[in-house]
Design an enzyme around this catalytic site. Structure first.
Site, PDB file in Angstrom:
ATOM      1  N   ARG A  85      42.412  33.577  32.211  1.00  0.00           N
ATOM      2  CA  ARG A  85      43.652  34.036  32.842  1.00  0.00           C
ATOM      3  C   ARG A  85      44.595  34.674  31.829  1.00  0.00           C
ATOM      4  O   ARG A  85      45.815  34.615  31.976  1.00  0.00           O
ATOM      5  CB  ARG A  85      44.345  32.886  33.579  1.00  0.00           C
ATOM      6  CG  ARG A  85      43.555  32.413  34.805  1.00  0.00           C
ATOM      7  CD  ARG A  85      44.274  31.293  35.521  1.00  0.00           C
ATOM      8  NE  ARG A  85      43.516  30.841  36.694  1.00  0.00           N
ATOM      9  CZ  ARG A  85      43.708  29.700  37.317  1.00  0.00           C
ATOM     10  NH1 ARG A  85      44.636  28.861  36.882  1.00  0.00           N
ATOM     11  NH2 ARG A  85      42.998  29.372  38.372  1.00  0.00           N
ATOM     12  N   ARG A 126      49.740  36.881  34.794  1.00  0.00           N
ATOM     13  CA  ARG A 126      50.464  35.622  34.911  1.00  0.00           C
ATOM     14  C   ARG A 126      51.607  35.493  33.903  1.00  0.00           C
ATOM     15  O   ARG A 126      52.762  35.538  34.275  1.00  0.00           O
ATOM     16  CB  ARG A 126      49.512  34.435  34.771  1.00  0.00           C
ATOM     17  CG  ARG A 126      48.376  34.444  35.783  1.00  0.00           C
ATOM     18  CD  ARG A 126      47.616  33.138  35.802  1.00  0.00           C
ATOM     19  NE  ARG A 126      48.317  32.130  36.583  1.00  0.00           N
ATOM     20  CZ  ARG A 126      47.913  30.885  36.704  1.00  0.00           C
ATOM     21  NH1 ARG A 126      46.834  30.487  36.077  1.00  0.00           N
ATOM     22  NH2 ARG A 126      48.591  30.022  37.440  1.00  0.00           N
ATOM     23  N   ARG A 147      52.606  45.380  38.198  1.00  0.00           N
ATOM     24  CA  ARG A 147      52.097  44.926  39.494  1.00  0.00           C
ATOM     25  C   ARG A 147      53.217  44.593  40.482  1.00  0.00           C
ATOM     26  O   ARG A 147      52.975  44.007  41.536  1.00  0.00           O
ATOM     27  CB  ARG A 147      51.231  43.673  39.290  1.00  0.00           C
ATOM     28  CG  ARG A 147      49.920  43.679  40.071  1.00  0.00           C
ATOM     29  CD  ARG A 147      49.490  42.296  40.438  1.00  0.00           C
ATOM     30  NE  ARG A 147      50.175  41.826  41.636  1.00  0.00           N
ATOM     31  CZ  ARG A 147      50.217  40.562  42.039  1.00  0.00           C
ATOM     32  NH1 ARG A 147      49.634  39.624  41.335  1.00  0.00           N
ATOM     33  NH2 ARG A 147      50.857  40.214  43.140  1.00  0.00           N
ATOM     34  N   ASP A 154      39.572  38.242  40.926  1.00  0.00           N
ATOM     35  CA  ASP A 154      39.833  36.944  41.535  1.00  0.00           C
ATOM     36  C   ASP A 154      38.536  36.431  42.137  1.00  0.00           C
ATOM     37  O   ASP A 154      37.645  37.217  42.500  1.00  0.00           O
ATOM     38  CB  ASP A 154      40.916  37.043  42.613  1.00  0.00           C
ATOM     39  CG  ASP A 154      41.320  35.675  43.140  1.00  0.00           C
ATOM     40  OD1 ASP A 154      42.198  35.043  42.508  1.00  0.00           O
ATOM     41  OD2 ASP A 154      40.754  35.226  44.151  1.00  0.00           O
ATOM     42  N   TYR A 172      36.240  27.461  49.668  1.00  0.00           N
ATOM     43  CA  TYR A 172      37.309  28.250  50.290  1.00  0.00           C
ATOM     44  C   TYR A 172      36.933  28.645  51.716  1.00  0.00           C
ATOM     45  O   TYR A 172      37.761  28.586  52.631  1.00  0.00           O
ATOM     46  CB  TYR A 172      37.605  29.491  49.461  1.00  0.00           C
ATOM     47  CG  TYR A 172      38.415  29.212  48.221  1.00  0.00           C
ATOM     48  CD1 TYR A 172      39.696  28.679  48.315  1.00  0.00           C
ATOM     49  CD2 TYR A 172      37.908  29.488  46.953  1.00  0.00           C
ATOM     50  CE1 TYR A 172      40.448  28.413  47.178  1.00  0.00           C
ATOM     51  CE2 TYR A 172      38.653  29.228  45.818  1.00  0.00           C
ATOM     52  CZ  TYR A 172      39.922  28.693  45.931  1.00  0.00           C
ATOM     53  OH  TYR A 172      40.664  28.424  44.801  1.00  0.00           O
TER      54      TYR A 172
END
Length: 361
Positions: free
Chosen positions: A43, A47, A56, A92, A171
């Site tokens: 990551r 972030r 973004r 992702d 998920y």
């Protein structure tokens, strides 16, 4: 670890690859002792970086993942800022699901949310497959990146990325993130045939997604199993291992390092190594020397600084970094990383100084 080709070898999928001879990350992944200790952070792209939030600002997460210029820029940002030894494709876990046409979105404050959960044999049979055309934007982003990341000892390897079958299934079955994975485990225990059909389908999806990245020019791949730590070793071996192994085996002919990582998987490390990875990622809950013994010979390790330590001040960071580097010497190769992803509130300057420290040691 002889199944990994040299950095200048021919790839049966792509042909001639970038010459990255001497790249420390690739050397460590092959079980060698490189010229300097390689370090990158899960990551790292996004972030915590202000430049990420700026670029973004008006773009949804999944939209950004399918915009090649934006993927390229975001992936490059931590390389420029931190001087890390590998870039990882900005993506992702649910990107291949979205590319295949499954209704999924990332909801702020929640995470991935699935429009129509998958809980029956009919639901599994209706799942779409992944076409190369659907992944074309991601492949284009990889091509843009390999043109920017350089060659030779100064070049930066690019890591491709996909979610592992179990995490994708969790998920899809839960309909979103879950603390206990009760619906997932209920399907697993009550209807093994449907469960294995689902994971078999998702293994093909993940493999197709990674093969497209390999064909476009990535230099390594990481299979990320976020939720595998929710399972016992017995259940992991019975219900998950064959499907993760199918993904990793499907990449063996590419000759690239294959990284396999999960969270809370200290008791699963031996089984995860058996799945076929060249590098096994280790979270912060287990020392690397202990992890290396559980993983066994023929594998490098990746990890494993607790991301929370980055908030504890420079002295604590140095003490922990030195400990991890010492413990990592027990493995055949070691890629320094966090034990999970960079936390959003992390000061980017702390990461930059950590890279400098690891390189100096």
């Amino acid at each position: 670890m002889s199944n990994i080709t040299t950095a200048t070898g021919l790839d049966p999928v792509h042909g001639q690859r970038r010459d990255l001879a001497g790249a420390p990350f690739l050397a460590a992944a092959r079980g060698e002792r490189p010229s300097r200790q390689p370090v990158w952070f899960m990551r790292q792209a996004g972030r915590s970086l202000p430049e990420y939030h700026a670029v973004r600002r008006n773009t949804a997460m999944l939209e950004a993942c399918f915009t090649p210029d934006l993927v390229c820029e975001i992936t490059l940002q931590p390389v420029r800022r931190h001087n890390v030894d590998a870039a990882i494709l900005y993506s992702d876990i649910v990107v291949p699901l979205r590319a295949a046409g499954i209704g999924v979105d990332i909801v702020a404050g929640t995470g991935p949310v699935v429009e129509s959960p998958v809980r029956t044999a009919a639901d599994v049979a209706a799942l779409p497959t992944l076409s190369p055309e659907a992944v074309a934007p991601i492949a284009e982003a990889v091509r843009l990146l390999t043109a920017e990341l350089g060659t030779g000892a100064e070049g930066t390897p690019l890591i491709g990325f996909a979610g592992a079958p179990f995490t994708l299934a969790s998920y899809l079955v839960e309909g979103g993130p879950s603390r206990n994975h009760e619906r997932t485990k209920a399907l697993m225990y009550s209807d093994p045939d449907t469960w294995h059909a689902l994971l078999g389908h998702l293994a093909e999806l993940a493999l197709s997604f990674l093969r497209e990245q390999v064909a476009a020019g990535v230099d390594a791949v990481q299979l990320f199993d976020s939720w595998a730590g929710a399972l016992s070793e017995r259940d992991y071996r019975r219900y998950v291992l064959p499907h993760s192994a199918a993904v990793l085996a499907g990449l063996a002919d590419c000759g690239l390092p294959r990284i396999h990582f999960g969270v809370g998987t200290g008791e699963l490390l031996g089984a995860m190594a058996e799945a076929g990875a060249d590098v096994v990622g280790v979270d912060w809950r287990i020392p690397l020397d202990v992890a290396a013994r559980r993983i066994g010979p023929g594998h490098a390790v990746q990890g494993n600084l607790d991301p929370a330590v980055l908030f504890a001040g420079s002295d604590a960071v140095e003490v922990e970094a030195r400990r991890i580097l010492a413990e990592g010497k027990a493995a055949e190769g070691h890629v320094f990383n966090l034990g999970h992803g960079v936390l959003p509130e992390t000061d980017p300057d702390v990461l930059t100084r950590l890279v400098e420290l690891v390189h100096s040691l």
